[in-house]
Design an enzyme around this catalytic site. Structure first.
Site, PDB file in Angstrom:
ATOM      1  N   HIS A 204       0.821  -1.218   0.000  1.00  8.18           N
ATOM      2  CA  HIS A 204       0.000   0.000   0.000  1.00  8.18           C
ATOM      3  C   HIS A 204       0.852   1.264   0.000  1.00  8.18           C
ATOM      4  O   HIS A 204       0.425   2.315   0.487  1.00  8.18           O
ATOM      5  CB  HIS A 204      -0.951   0.021   1.203  1.00  8.18           C
ATOM      6  CG  HIS A 204      -1.806  -1.200   1.315  1.00  8.18           C
ATOM      7  ND1 HIS A 204      -2.946  -1.389   0.561  1.00  8.18           N
ATOM      8  CD2 HIS A 204      -1.674  -2.310   2.078  1.00  8.18           C
ATOM      9  CE1 HIS A 204      -3.483  -2.553   0.863  1.00  8.18           C
ATOM     10  NE2 HIS A 204      -2.730  -3.141   1.779  1.00  8.18           N
ATOM     11  N   SER A 325      16.722  19.838 -16.930  1.00 10.89           N
ATOM     12  CA  SER A 325      15.599  20.739 -17.149  1.00 10.89           C
ATOM     13  C   SER A 325      16.073  21.962 -17.924  1.00 10.89           C
ATOM     14  O   SER A 325      17.161  22.482 -17.668  1.00 10.89           O
ATOM     15  CB  SER A 325      14.996  21.186 -15.809  1.00 10.89           C
ATOM     16  OG  SER A 325      14.121  22.278 -15.982  1.00 10.89           O
ATOM     17  N   LYS A 331      17.964  20.232 -11.729  1.00  4.20           N
ATOM     18  CA  LYS A 331      17.216  19.007 -11.979  1.00  4.20           C
ATOM     19  C   LYS A 331      18.054  17.926 -12.667  1.00  4.20           C
ATOM     20  O   LYS A 331      18.866  18.197 -13.542  1.00  4.20           O
ATOM     21  CB  LYS A 331      15.987  19.296 -12.846  1.00  4.20           C
ATOM     22  CG  LYS A 331      14.902  20.107 -12.181  1.00  4.20           C
ATOM     23  CD  LYS A 331      14.353  19.433 -10.945  1.00  4.20           C
ATOM     24  CE  LYS A 331      13.613  18.145 -11.244  1.00  4.20           C
ATOM     25  NZ  LYS A 331      12.403  18.341 -12.060  1.00  4.20           N
ATOM     26  N   GLU A 338      10.575   7.153 -17.332  1.00  2.00           N
ATOM     27  CA  GLU A 338       9.213   7.649 -17.486  1.00  2.00           C
ATOM     28  C   GLU A 338       8.640   7.279 -18.850  1.00  2.00           C
ATOM     29  O   GLU A 338       7.441   6.991 -18.977  1.00  2.00           O
ATOM     30  CB  GLU A 338       9.198   9.164 -17.279  1.00  2.00           C
ATOM     31  CG  GLU A 338       9.532   9.570 -15.853  1.00  2.00           C
ATOM     32  CD  GLU A 338       9.866  11.036 -15.694  1.00  2.00           C
ATOM     33  OE1 GLU A 338       9.993  11.493 -14.558  1.00  2.00           O
ATOM     34  OE2 GLU A 338      10.004  11.725 -16.730  1.00  2.00           O
TER      35      GLU A 338
END
Length: 550
Positions: A204, A325, A331, A338
């Site tokens: 969970h 970025s 970043k 992804e």
């Protein structure tokens, strides 16, 4: 546009966008799409009609209809399978006396030269080529003249296309199995390096119990092994020759289908001609296997994305496998992971598309089946590319042992250990569960942890020696207590590592057997075949690569 490609005639707008990326493992057999509008229109050869089926029609097909029905941009990648199938068909025609030895030599030499041109990206496509089969036949007529018309004896494009696609699918199954085995090998190696690296296991999304990083990585090895099993099953379903089924009703000619099956490496021949030309179950099963493989890769990618975040800090991607970025200088992004996660949607969607194509089709062949290749090629290409990049990422990913152990050090992760200790001392599990849950509530309310409770306090709560319970809060000891089969204990992980290495080796052996040509081909259902549908030597792979012993 790939080097050396020439295309004669104007292409339909957007044609190049219709071609899916080529799978890296098969690029040497692929022809890249032409640039739209490249070249000039070549006059059509007079030795054959503009279309192989044009004899029935009194006028030329509308250009709009031609553009809408063409599939050359998609199916050109089947050129090697098409030539291979044609040569085997030609050998059979010569054997049964339907083509002379001289004509057979002429045709075979021309077919091999056409294949060489395609492999070198030197084949000249014509704007009237509606598919790769028509393109090769057109070029054959241009090369050898009217004798080219003998090659299609006893054959329809219906059984020809089905044969090409099955040959492609068999090879794709084997390539994917090997690609998965390569990822499993990397995961196993990383697991071996991190046998002693502790981390929390989650349910969970919450920390649950102590495990090892090795055990976590090996969970993906097991997922991927099921994918290999599905691909092996799909290969068996692909391993049936439809050639000789004609358009739908076979042929009156004395075709020797078994000799073609043997030459092309099929284990069996189809038993029903109607089913043979309209069956795409094998494409559905391969697409489904790709979809589920991508689901597993997506799950792994999603976890690594979390692990590399500053909130977790469990791992870091090297700069070679990260992006930045355009606005925020600090970043470091896991874009590649992804994209794996996002692209899992492609084969999932293509599976639905393919099932929807098939669901309302009456027997036998219908042009709807032209759409099978877009779905299948997309699924295979997407999965092949994702496997390659995930293998790279998992090879170079840097794990933070200190952060992983710190996260596993939460004493609450050992609450179940306390409850199970109470069970061994005679307490019913439900009572033990309630007692420890009460201890968690009390310590949490006071800003403490279970480890902060003294031996005396444990004794007061349980009437058992408190020292024994205090000793349970040792992380390494907690892992050593989990030594039942399948658990994350060190001895069990050693077994799992051995199992993983064995599975990888077995998959590679099985792929070698699957690629080997059978000595004889049977009709589907005509007696048991050794090794789940494979020739004699495949008896060695009983149980399948996806089902290792132990």
């Amino acid at each position: 546009m790939a080097r050396g490609i020439r295309f004669i005639g104007a292409a339909a707008d957007g044609e190049s966008d219709a071609v899916r990326p080529e799978p890296p493992v098969r690029q040497t057999r692929r022809v890249s799409p032409p640039a739209p509008g490249a070249g000039t229109v070549r006059p059509r050869a007079t030795a054959t009609p503009a279309k192989m089926w044009a004899g029935r029609l009194g006028t030329r097909t509308s250009r709009r209809v031609e553009e809408y029905t063409t599939s050359i941009a998609i199916d050109r990648r089947l050129y090697a399978e098409d030539v291979e199938g044609s040569i085997a068909h030609l050998h059979m025609l010569r054997k049964v006396g339907l083509v002379t030895a001289g004509d057979a030599r002429t045709l075979e030499a021309a077919l091999r030269e056409i294949r060489r041109d395609l492999e070198r990206n030197e084949f000249v496509f014509d704007s009237g080529d509606e598919d790769i089969h028509a393109a090769i036949e057109r070029r054959l007529f241009e090369t050898v003249g009217d004798v080219a018309g003998r090659l299609h004896t006893g054959r329809s494009r219906n059984d020809q296309v089905a044969t090409d696609l099955r040959l492609y699918a068999k090879s794709a199954c084997r390539d994917l199995m090997l690609a998965i085995a390569a990822l499993q090998e990397v995961l196993t190696r990383r697991a071996q390096q991190h046998r002693a690296t502790l981390m929390p296991g989650y349910t969970h999304g919450q920390r649950a119990q102590v495990i090892s990083l090795a055990h976590h990585l090996l969970a993906y090895v097991e997922m991927l092994q099921r994918d290999i099993g599905r691909l092996e099953d799909a290969h068996d379903r692909c391993d049936v020759l439809p050639l000789g089924s004609g358009a739908l009703a076979g042929s009156t000619l004395p075709l020797d289908r078994r000799s073609v099956a043997v030459e092309l490496g099929f284990a069996s021949i189809s038993a029903n001609s109607l089913d043979a030309v309209s069956d795409r179950d094998f494409a559905v099963e391969l697409t489904a296997a790709c979809a589920l493989t991508m689901v597993h890769l997506s799950r792994c990618a999603a976890e690594v994305v979390m692990w590399t975040s500053s909130e977790f800090g469990f791992a870091e991607l090297p700069d070679t496998h990260a992006t930045g970025s355009s606005l925020m200088p600090q970043k470091k992004n896991p874009d590649v992971l992804e994209l794996v996660r996002a692209r899992a949607s492609r084969p999932i969607a293509e599976l639905g598309a393919l099932l929807n194509v098939l669901k309302g089709l009456p027997l036998a062949y219908n042009r709807d089946l032209q759409e099978d290749k877009t779905a299948l090629f997309t699924a295979v290409d997407t999965t092949t590319a994702a496997l390659a990049v995930m293998t790279d990422v998992m090879r170079v990913l840097r794990f933070n042992r200190r952060a992983l152990r710190a996260a596993a050090s939460d004493p609450a992760l050992l609450a179940t250990d306390v409850a199970e200790y109470l069970v061994t001392m005679g307490t019913p599990f439900r009572a033990a569960h309630e007692l420890v849950a009460s201890a968690v509530r009390l310590t949490s309310a006071g800003g403490l942890t279970l480890r902060d409770l003294t031996a005396a306090q444990w004794h007061e709560m349980t009437d058992l020696p408190g020292e024994d319970i205090v000793d349970l809060f040792d992380l390494d000891g907690a892992l050593r207590r989990r030594e039942i089969p399948g658990a994350p204990g060190p001895r069990m992980v050693s077994r799992q590592l051995l199992r993983a290495a064995t599975m990888v080796a077995k998959t590679r052996r099985v792929v070698t057997l699957l690629a080997r040509q059978p000595g004889a081909a049977k009709e589907v259902g005509a007696g048991a075949r050794p090794g789940r549908g494979q020739p004699r030597e495949a008896a060695d792979r009983r149980g399948g690569a996806g089902k290792p012993k132990g």
